[in-house]
Design an enzyme around this catalytic site. Structure first.
Site, PDB file in Angstrom:
ATOM      1  N   GLU A 105      46.337  41.718  39.365  1.00 25.48           N
ATOM      2  CA  GLU A 105      45.705  40.872  40.258  1.00 25.48           C
ATOM      3  C   GLU A 105      45.885  39.792  39.438  1.00 25.48           C
ATOM      4  O   GLU A 105      46.024  38.692  40.242  1.00 25.48           O
ATOM      5  CB  GLU A 105      43.967  41.030  40.341  1.00 25.48           C
ATOM      6  CG  GLU A 105      43.683  42.563  40.926  1.00 25.48           C
ATOM      7  CD  GLU A 105      42.069  42.378  40.500  1.00 25.48           C
ATOM      8  OE1 GLU A 105      41.283  42.781  40.177  1.00 25.48           O
ATOM      9  OE2 GLU A 105      41.485  43.010  41.492  1.00 25.48           O
ATOM     10  N   GLU A 125      41.352  50.848  39.313  1.00 27.35           N
ATOM     11  CA  GLU A 125      39.849  50.522  38.955  1.00 27.35           C
ATOM     12  C   GLU A 125      38.569  51.871  39.732  1.00 27.35           C
ATOM     13  O   GLU A 125      37.622  52.533  38.855  1.00 27.35           O
ATOM     14  CB  GLU A 125      39.312  49.629  40.032  1.00 27.35           C
ATOM     15  CG  GLU A 125      40.029  48.220  38.976  1.00 27.35           C
ATOM     16  CD  GLU A 125      40.792  48.038  39.372  1.00 27.35           C
ATOM     17  OE1 GLU A 125      42.375  48.063  39.288  1.00 27.35           O
ATOM     18  OE2 GLU A 125      41.847  46.065  38.898  1.00 27.35           O
TER      19      GLU A 125
END
Ligand code: 3HC
Length: 699
Positions: A105, A125
C-alpha cells in the site's frame, strides 16, 4: 527523525531508507519517520525526487501486526500512504524481498514502483481476518483492474515481480543493484518530464467486473471462504471503488476495516499468525542447534499413509526408499502414488515429465538391508505396539549410526518403541495426518530420551516438506488425538441420547468445522477408532463410551470404504440411515441411557468444551508447550476453521470461567468420570485469567 529511517541525498535524489528489522514493518516509529522524511524532502532544495527503499532482507512486510491490539498512534498508516502520494516531488518505491499488505500500500502511494526480479508482492491481510485498510482496496483496482485486484486481495496470494509488471502494479524491473538502479530511474523520469502519477486519480478498469460478475463471485465465495468475515468486506470495498468517488470509497474502506479489526475472526487469525511462528521455537532446543543432514529418507509401509508420506519428500526433491513386506504390496503402493501424480498432471498442476522425475526418486524394496544408508527412516506400519516394536528392533540392526528413527504412531507410547533400540536418543515421533500429502500438520513427538539435535532436525524437515511442525510430548494420542477423543465421545453419546448424527454434524459444520465428527469417523474408518479405543490401556471403564463405534464396526459398517458406517453411502454422498438410529435406541435402552432434547448450543458445548477441558490437562502436564501450539494443531490437522483461532484461543475468547461453569453443569448431569473440570481450567476460571496469560507468565 526516527532512527529507523535514514535520509541521504545523492546527486539530487533523496534516498529514504527504512531500517526496521526483521521485516521493516510499518510500526509507529517508522510511520512517524516516513512522515518526517517527506517533510524534509519538501523543504530540501538539494533533492528533486526521492527513492523509498528498505534495508535488510525485505521491503516493508506490512503494518506492524503487534500494534493491532493497542491504541492507534498517529500518524495512521493510511495518512502516511496519502502523504507519499501528495508529495510534490516525484517518489519512486524500490522493492526487494516482499512488499506485503501495508508495504505494498505504501509503494502504491508512491508515484512509480520498481522491483528486483526476485521480489514478491501481495495484499495478504485476508489471512489475518482483515482487509487492506491503508487505501489498498482503492489503489490496487486502479493499477491492476477490479477483477485482478479482487482476486489478489481475496486469495492473499503473493505474486512475483514479473506478474506485478504485467498487471501494472509496478512499472519497471531492475536487474543488478536496486538502489543504484532506482536512483538512475528516478533521474530518467525527471529528465523525460514524466508526470507525478497519483494512483488515486486513475480510473478503474471495470470492463470485466459487471453486476453479474459480482453476483457469481459472491456465490463462489460463500462456498470457498465459508464462514469467513473479511472476504465479503473486501468485495464491498471493491464495489465501493467502482461506484463511489475516491474519498467516499476510502471512508467505506476505513469503516469496513475497523469492523474487521474488531471482529473475533481477526483476533483469532492474528493469534494464529504468531502461534505458528512461536510453535517453531523450542525453549530447550535453541535455534543454533545444528540439525543432522537429511539427504535420503526411507518409509516403511507403502499403504495410503506411507505412500502419502513418501510423496512429501519426493515433492521436496528428496529420494525415498519405500519398503513393504511383499512385492504385491509395493506395487499396489507405487500404483497409488502414480495415480495421485497423474491426477495432478490431469489438473495441470504438474507436467508429465515431472511425474516421471518424481517416480524416479522412489526406490522400492522388500529388504531391510536397503535402509542402511537412510538418514531418516519413518515407520508407517499398523497401529499396534507389538508390530511397531518388531520394526524398531529390526531398524536398530540395519540403520547406520546417526540415522533418525521416526514412528508415525498416532497414539502409542513412543518411549516403549524407543526402548527396543540401543539408541533411544535417535528415536522420535513424526505423526502425519491423512491425507498425508495434503494436510499441513506434523505432530513431532519427543520421547524421554530424544536428543535436541534430532528434534531440531525433525522441525527443519517439517519446514522443508512444507508442513507445520509442532512438538508434543508422549501420552496416549499425544495432543491432537487425545483432545479429539472427547469430541468424538460426546458425538457418540449424543447419538445414544437420540440426536441423529446428521444433526450433530450440521451443527459442527455450521460452527465452521470442515466436517462433522461422524462424517470424519466414516471417512477415516470406524475400525480405526475401534482399534484405537482398544489400544488405550488405561481407558476408564465406561460401557457407554463410544458404544456405537463398537457396534457398527462389529457389524462391518466401517464407514465410506464399506459403503456404510454411521451414514450409508451412495458413491461418496453420505445419506442418513434410519437403521443406525434404531440401533442407537436399542443400545441406549440396554445401557440405560436417557433420551434427551438437546439444543444446538449444547451440541457445541459438549463437543468443544470437553476438548478444551482435556486441553487444559495437556497443558498442565506439559504435553503441549503452549496453548498456541494446540491451536496450531487443530487448525492444521483437524479442519477447525482459522477464524475460531483453535480450541484454546476459542476458550480464551469465550472465557475460561464460562467454560468451567458449563463443564460443571455437565458434571452434575453425567458425573465425575468425563466431566471433572481440569485443575488448570478451574484455576483460570477462579482468577478470571486466560490460557494465553497463563502461558505468558510461565515464560
Ligand atoms: N508485523 C509484525 N511482525 C511481523 C510482521 C508484521 N507485519 N511480519 C513478520 N513479522 C515478524 C514475525 O512474527 C517474526 O517474528 P519472530 O522472529 O519474533 O518470530 C519475524 O517478523 C520474521 O517473520 P517470519 O518468521 O514470518 O519470516 P519469513 O522470512 O519466513 O517471512 C514474511 C517473512 C513473508 C514477511 C512473513 O513474515 C509474512 O508473511 N509477514 C506478514 C505479512 C502480512 O500479513 N502483512 C500484512 C499485515 S496487515 C496490514 O498491513 C494491514 C494494513 O492493510 C492496514
Amino acid at each position: 527523525m526516527s532512527d529507523k529511517i535514514h535520509y541521504q541525498v545523492e546527486d539530487g535524489i533523496a534516498v529514504i531508507t527504512i531500517d526496521n528489522p526483521p521485516v521493516n514493518a510499518m510500526s509507529a516509529a517508522v510511520r512517524q519517520g516516513c512522515w518526517d522524511a517527506l517533510e524534509r524532502l519538501a523543504a530540501d532544495a538539494s533533492a528533486r525526487a526521492a527513492v523509498l527503499i528498505c534495508a535488510g532482507r525485505t521491503f516493508i512486510a506490512g503494518a506492524d501486526i503487534t500494534e493491532f491490539d493497542k491504541p492507534v498512534v498517529d500518524p495512521w498508516l493510511p495518512e502516511v500512504v496519502e502523504k507519499f502520494e501528495a508529495a510534490e516531488k516525484l517518489v519512486v518505491a524500490a522493492i526487494h524481498g516482499a512488499a506485503l499488505g501495508g508495504g505494498l500500500e505504501t509503494a502504491m502511494g508512491c508515484h512509480y514502483r520498481c522491483a528486483v526480479p526476485g521480489a514478491r508482492m501481495g495484499l495478504p491481510e485476508v489471512h489475518l481476518g482483515l482487509l487492506p485498510g491503508a487505501t489498498g482496496t482503492q489503489r490496487l483496482p486502479r493499477l491492476a483492474g477490479a477483477r485482478k485486484a479482487l482476486d489478489l486481495m481475496i486469495s492473499g496470494r503473493q505474486i512475483n515481480a514479473k506478474e506485478a509488471l504485467e498487471a501494472g502494479i509496478i512499472e519497471k524491473l531492475i536487474d543488478g543493484d536496486l538502489r543504484a538502479g532506482a536512483i538512475a530511474w528516478a533521474r530518467e523520469l525527471l529528465d523525460s518530464g514524466a508526470p507525478i502519477k497519483r494512483v488515486s486519480q486513475l480510473d478503474i478498469d471495470a470492463s470485466d467486473a459487471d453486476t453479474a460478475f459480482f453476483a457469481e463471485y459472491e456465490q463462489n465465495l460463500a462456498r470457498k471462504a465459508r464462514g469467513f468475515f473479511a472476504p465479503g468486506q473486501i468485495v464491498k470495498c471493491v464495489q465501493a471503488a467502482l461506484r463511489e468517488p475516491y474519498r467516499e470509497a476510502l471512508a467505506t474502506e476505513r469503516r469496513l476495516f475497523n469492523e474487521c479489526k474488531a471482529s473475533t475472526h481477526s483476533q483469532a487469525q492474528r493469534h494464529l499468525f504468531f502461534a505458528e511462528r512461536e510453535a517453531a521455537k523450542i525453549p530447550d532446543v535453541p535455534k543454533t542447534t545444528p540439525a543432522r543432514e537429511v539427504n535420503n529418507v526411507a518409509v516403511i509401509g507403502a499403504g495410503t499413509m506411507g505412500g502419502g508420506i513418501a510423496m512429501n519428500f519426493v515433492n521436496a526433491g528428496i529420494p525415498v526408499t519405500l519398503l513393504e513386506v511383499d512385492q504385491a504390496g509395493l506395487e499396489r503402493g507405487l500404483g497409488v502414488i502414480r495415480k495421485n501424480y497423474s491426477i495432478a498432471v490431469d489438473k495441470g498442476r504438474m507436467r508429465a515429465a515431472q511425474l516421471e522425475q518424481a517416480m524416479a526418486l522412489l526406490s522400492p524394496t522388500t529388504d531391510y538391508a536397503d535402509l542402511a544408508a537412510a538418514d531418516l527412516v519413518i515407520e508407517v506400519v499398523f497401529e499396534n505396539m507389538d508390530i511397531k516394536k518388531q520394526v524398531f528392533t529390526r531398524l536398530d540392526e540395519v540403520c547406520k549410526a546417526g540415522a533418525i528413527l521416526a514412528s508415525n504412531t498416532s497414539s502409542l507410547d513412543l518411549n516403549q518403541i524407543a526402548a527396543m533400540t540401543k539408541r533411544p536418543e535417535d528415536v522420535i515421533g513424526m505423526h502425519f495426518f491423512a491425507p498425508a500429502n495434503i494436510m499441513k500438520l506434523l505432530e513431532i513427538v519427543r520421547g524421554e530420551h530424544t536428543a535436541g539435535d534430532v528434534i531440531a532436525t525433525a522441525m527443519a524437515v517439517a519446514k522443508r516438506i512444507r508442513k507445520v511442525g509442532v512438538l508434543v510430548g508422549v501420552c496416549f494420542g499425544f495432543v491432537g488425538n487425545r483432545m479429539f477423543f472427547p469430541y468424538i465421545r460426546e458425538a457418540q453419546l449424543m447419538m445414544l441420547e437420540g440426536v441423529p448424527p446428521q444433526r450433530v454434524d450440521q451443527v459442527a459444520f455450521d460452527w465452521g468445522m470442515a466436517m462433522g465428527p461422524h462424517a470424519v469417523m466414516d471417512l477415516s474408518g470406524l475400525d480405526i477408532f475401534y482399534k484405537l479405543n482398544n489400544e488405550w490401556q488405561d481407558r476408564p471403564d465406561d460401557p457407554v463410551y463410544c458404544r456405537m463405534t463398537s457396534v457398527l464396526t462389529e457389524m462391518g459398517r466401517l464407514g465410506q470404504k464399506t459403503g456404510a458406517g454411521t451414514y450409508r453411502y451412495e458413491g461418496r454422498k453420505a445419506m442418513p440411515d434410519s437403521q443406525v438410529m434404531d440401533i442407537a435406541r436399542r443400545e441406549a435402552q440396554a445401557l440405560g441411557v436417557k433420551q434427551l432434547e438437546i439444543s444446538d448450543e449444547e451440541i457445541i458445548e459438549r463437543l468443544l468444551y470437553s476438548m478444551i477441558n482435556e486441553g487444559a490437562r495437556v497443558l498442565a502436564e506439559g504435553i503441549a508447550i503452549r496453548p498456541g501450539d494446540i491451536d496450531v494443531i487443530f487448525v492444521n490437522g483437524y479442519g477447525m476453521p482459522r477464524y475460531r483461532g483453535g480450541p484454546m484461543k476459542y476458550a480464551d475468547m469465550i472465557g475460561p470461567d464460562k467454560i468451567c461453569a458449563a463443564v460443571e453443569k455437565y458434571r452434575a448431569r453425567y458425573g465425575d468420570l468425563w466431566w471433572t473440570p481440569a485443575p488448570l481450567l478451574e484455576q483460570l476460571a477462579r482468577a478470571g485469567s486466560s490460557f494465553q496469560a497463563w502461558s505468558e507468565q510461565r515464560k
